[in-house]
Write a protein that holds these residues in place. Structure first.
Motif, PDB file in Angstrom:
ATOM      1  N   UNK A  66       0.710  -1.162   0.099  1.00  0.00           N
ATOM      2  CA  UNK A  66      -0.082   0.007  -0.092  1.00  0.00           C
ATOM      3  C   UNK A  66       0.909   1.344   0.045  1.00  0.00           C
ATOM      4  N   UNK A  67       0.485   2.365  -0.709  1.00  0.00           N
ATOM      5  CA  UNK A  67       1.140   3.652  -0.742  1.00  0.00           C
ATOM      6  C   UNK A  67      -0.093   4.596  -0.568  1.00  0.00           C
ATOM      7  N   UNK A  68       0.178   5.686   0.053  1.00  0.00           N
ATOM      8  CA  UNK A  68      -0.704   6.601   0.272  1.00  0.00           C
ATOM      9  C   UNK A  68      -0.272   8.202   0.249  1.00  0.00           C
ATOM     10  N   UNK A  69      -0.867   9.108  -0.194  1.00  0.00           N
ATOM     11  CA  UNK A  69      -0.352  10.522  -0.034  1.00  0.00           C
ATOM     12  C   UNK A  69      -1.520  11.474   0.006  1.00  0.00           C
ATOM     13  N   UNK A  70      -1.031  12.587   0.214  1.00  0.00           N
ATOM     14  CA  UNK A  70      -2.039  13.659   0.582  1.00  0.00           C
ATOM     15  C   UNK A  70      -1.330  14.850   0.267  1.00  0.00           C
ATOM     16  N   UNK A  71      -2.035  16.109  -0.350  1.00  0.00           N
ATOM     17  CA  UNK A  71      -1.493  17.154  -0.931  1.00  0.00           C
ATOM     18  C   UNK A  71      -0.225  17.029  -1.633  1.00  0.00           C
ATOM     19  N   UNK A  72       0.127  15.917  -2.591  1.00  0.00           N
ATOM     20  CA  UNK A  72       0.941  15.736  -3.175  1.00  0.00           C
ATOM     21  C   UNK A  72       2.188  15.357  -2.326  1.00  0.00           C
ATOM     22  N   UNK A  73       2.050  15.017  -1.263  1.00  0.00           N
ATOM     23  CA  UNK A  73       3.234  14.397  -0.462  1.00  0.00           C
ATOM     24  C   UNK A  73       2.890  13.099  -0.260  1.00  0.00           C
ATOM     25  N   UNK A  74       3.805  12.172  -0.514  1.00  0.00           N
ATOM     26  CA  UNK A  74       3.878  10.802  -0.431  1.00  0.00           C
ATOM     27  C   UNK A  74       4.109  10.513   1.212  1.00  0.00           C
ATOM     28  N   UNK A  75       3.213   9.841   1.677  1.00  0.00           N
ATOM     29  CA  UNK A  75       3.133   9.489   3.131  1.00  0.00           C
ATOM     30  C   UNK A  75       3.580   8.007   3.437  1.00  0.00           C
ATOM     31  N   UNK A  76       3.044   7.139   2.821  1.00  0.00           N
ATOM     32  CA  UNK A  76       3.276   5.694   2.689  1.00  0.00           C
ATOM     33  C   UNK A  76       3.668   5.114   1.606  1.00  0.00           C
ATOM     34  N   UNK A  83       2.697   5.953  10.858  1.00  0.00           N
ATOM     35  CA  UNK A  83       1.878   5.020  11.788  1.00  0.00           C
ATOM     36  C   UNK A  83       0.525   5.278  11.665  1.00  0.00           C
ATOM     37  N   UNK A  84       0.198   6.540  11.942  1.00  0.00           N
ATOM     38  CA  UNK A  84      -1.312   6.798  11.841  1.00  0.00           C
ATOM     39  C   UNK A  84      -2.016   6.694  10.498  1.00  0.00           C
ATOM     40  N   UNK A  85      -1.352   7.019   9.681  1.00  0.00           N
ATOM     41  CA  UNK A  85      -2.084   6.813   8.198  1.00  0.00           C
ATOM     42  C   UNK A  85      -1.859   5.329   7.926  1.00  0.00           C
ATOM     43  N   UNK A  86      -1.020   4.409   8.400  1.00  0.00           N
ATOM     44  CA  UNK A  86      -1.225   2.979   8.192  1.00  0.00           C
ATOM     45  C   UNK A  86      -2.393   2.447   9.070  1.00  0.00           C
ATOM     46  N   UNK A  87      -2.610   2.959  10.315  1.00  0.00           N
ATOM     47  CA  UNK A  87      -3.773   2.749  11.067  1.00  0.00           C
ATOM     48  C   UNK A  87      -4.902   2.976  10.244  1.00  0.00           C
ATOM     49  N   UNK A  88      -5.209   4.076   9.770  1.00  0.00           N
ATOM     50  CA  UNK A  88      -6.451   4.468   8.983  1.00  0.00           C
ATOM     51  C   UNK A  88      -6.792   3.542   7.814  1.00  0.00           C
ATOM     52  N   UNK A  89      -5.558   3.244   7.133  1.00  0.00           N
ATOM     53  CA  UNK A  89      -5.885   2.369   5.852  1.00  0.00           C
ATOM     54  C   UNK A  89      -6.241   1.102   6.632  1.00  0.00           C
ATOM     55  N   UNK A  90      -5.594   0.378   7.428  1.00  0.00           N
ATOM     56  CA  UNK A  90      -6.126  -1.000   8.166  1.00  0.00           C
ATOM     57  C   UNK A  90      -7.531  -0.714   8.347  1.00  0.00           C
ATOM     58  N   UNK A  91      -7.949   0.237   9.217  1.00  0.00           N
ATOM     59  CA  UNK A  91      -9.363   0.341   9.531  1.00  0.00           C
ATOM     60  C   UNK A  91     -10.257   0.547   8.244  1.00  0.00           C
ATOM     61  N   UNK A 130      -2.257  -0.548  -4.031  1.00  0.00           N
ATOM     62  CA  UNK A 130      -1.997  -1.563  -3.071  1.00  0.00           C
ATOM     63  C   UNK A 130      -3.434  -1.922  -2.637  1.00  0.00           C
ATOM     64  N   UNK A 131      -3.515  -3.043  -1.575  1.00  0.00           N
ATOM     65  CA  UNK A 131      -4.718  -3.278  -1.192  1.00  0.00           C
ATOM     66  C   UNK A 131      -4.682  -3.633   0.511  1.00  0.00           C
ATOM     67  N   UNK A 132      -5.738  -3.190   0.991  1.00  0.00           N
ATOM     68  CA  UNK A 132      -5.838  -3.960   2.501  1.00  0.00           C
ATOM     69  C   UNK A 132      -6.830  -4.994   2.536  1.00  0.00           C
ATOM     70  N   UNK A 133      -6.552  -6.338   2.902  1.00  0.00           N
ATOM     71  CA  UNK A 133      -7.308  -7.219   2.963  1.00  0.00           C
ATOM     72  C   UNK A 133      -7.913  -7.777   4.276  1.00  0.00           C
ATOM     73  N   UNK A 134      -9.098  -7.834   4.492  1.00  0.00           N
ATOM     74  CA  UNK A 134      -9.804  -8.490   5.823  1.00  0.00           C
ATOM     75  C   UNK A 134     -10.046  -9.808   5.337  1.00  0.00           C
ATOM     76  N   UNK A 135      -9.920 -10.757   5.920  1.00  0.00           N
ATOM     77  CA  UNK A 135     -10.117 -12.261   5.729  1.00  0.00           C
ATOM     78  C   UNK A 135     -10.128 -12.528   4.203  1.00  0.00           C
TER      79      UNK A 135
END
Length: 267
Positions: free
Chosen positions: A8-18, A41-49, A57-62
């Motif tokens: 997983x990758x995530x960005x906001x405002x043009x800034x890469x966070x994960x 850390x917080x961004x990853x937790x938000x993706x997992x939730x 990328x993907x977050x998979x639950x079961x």
């Protein structure tokens, strides 16, 4: 129940966070996510939730993509305790915990005595029974945080996500809270600031830096002197204990090597 972040990758405002983060959460484990401020850390937790969608990328639950599941379906299986979750409503402490039962209620499943019992137990578990009738706005930050934990426990999730859950708590309640989480029969993932908390309570630790996971494994494998120096920029002495545990003692900047205490390996 399994939970996994897959590249997983995530960005906001043009800034890469994960950046290309992969993480498998083992059922039944207490996983700690540690790293300096801004490491993701917080961004990853938000993706997992499932609160945010990864850019790639993907977050998979079961095995199912979280983004394709309904919020209520996710909430029956995952509970998230955020750093800041406030309300302006004049509700009681008990009412705040009762909100944890919302995912389990519906037209054919109204509130019952069982729900009352679950809420009562959650409030007792965090030591807030005597304050259950107090209004939310009259409680301290630490008391509110304990109620957030109780609300999550009342949700009866199979996976508990905690984003810096010991914020606003004194040392006694920090230790008590993490011990409580460890005693629950569920999978727990916590983003933690205190490395010794992670080393003491977590089965496994994932160390983040610059939006990536740079190491993952048992606490004594990940929290080495070299990694602590490289990621956090501080010198420390690490005592290794049995069962993958360790204890970290930080040294003041500029402490000469001659003053370092002798390391001990405790079996």
């Amino acid at each position: 129940m399994t939970l996994a972040a897959c590249n997983v990758s995530w960005s906001t405002g043009g800034v890469s966070i994960l950046r290309d983060v992969s993480l498998d959460v083992v059922p039944g484990e207490f996983l700690g996510i540690v790293g300096p401020n801004g490491s993701g850390k917080t961004s990853l937790m938000s993706l997992l939730a499932g609160l945010r969608r990864p850019r790639s990328g993907r977050v998979l639950l079961d095995g199912d993509a979280v983004e394709k599941l309904g919020r209520k379906d996710i909430a029956r299986r995952i509970a998230l305790v955020e750093q800041q979750a406030e309300t302006s409503e004049r509700i009681s402490a008990r009412r705040a915990v009762e909100l944890g039962r919302t995912p389990h209620l519906g037209p054919f499943t109204p509130w019952s005595a069982r729900d009352d019992a679950i809420v009562d137990e959650a409030i007792r578990n965090v030591g807030m029974a005597e304050l259950a009738a107090r209004l939310w706005h009259t409680l301290s930050g630490g008391e509110r945080q304990r109620l957030h934990i109780a609300r999550a426990l009342a949700q009866q999730p199979q996976i508990l996500l905690l984003d810096e859950p010991t914020n606003h708590l004194d040392v006694g309640h920090q230790i008590g809270l993490l011990h409580l989480v460890r005693q629950q029969k569920l999978t727990a993932v916590a983003a933690l600031h205190d490395l010794n908390h992670a080393a003491t309570f977590c089965d496994r630790v994932a160390l983040m830096s610059g939006g990536r996971i740079v190491a993952s494994g048992r606490p004594n494998e990940v929290l080495t002197e070299e990694r602590i120096r490289g990621v956090f920029g501080v010198d420390a002495d690490v005592e290794f204990h049995g069962e993958g545990r360790c204890h970290i003692r930080y040294r003041a900047p500029g402490s000469p090597a001659a003053e370092r205490p002798m390391l001990k390996r405790i079996s």
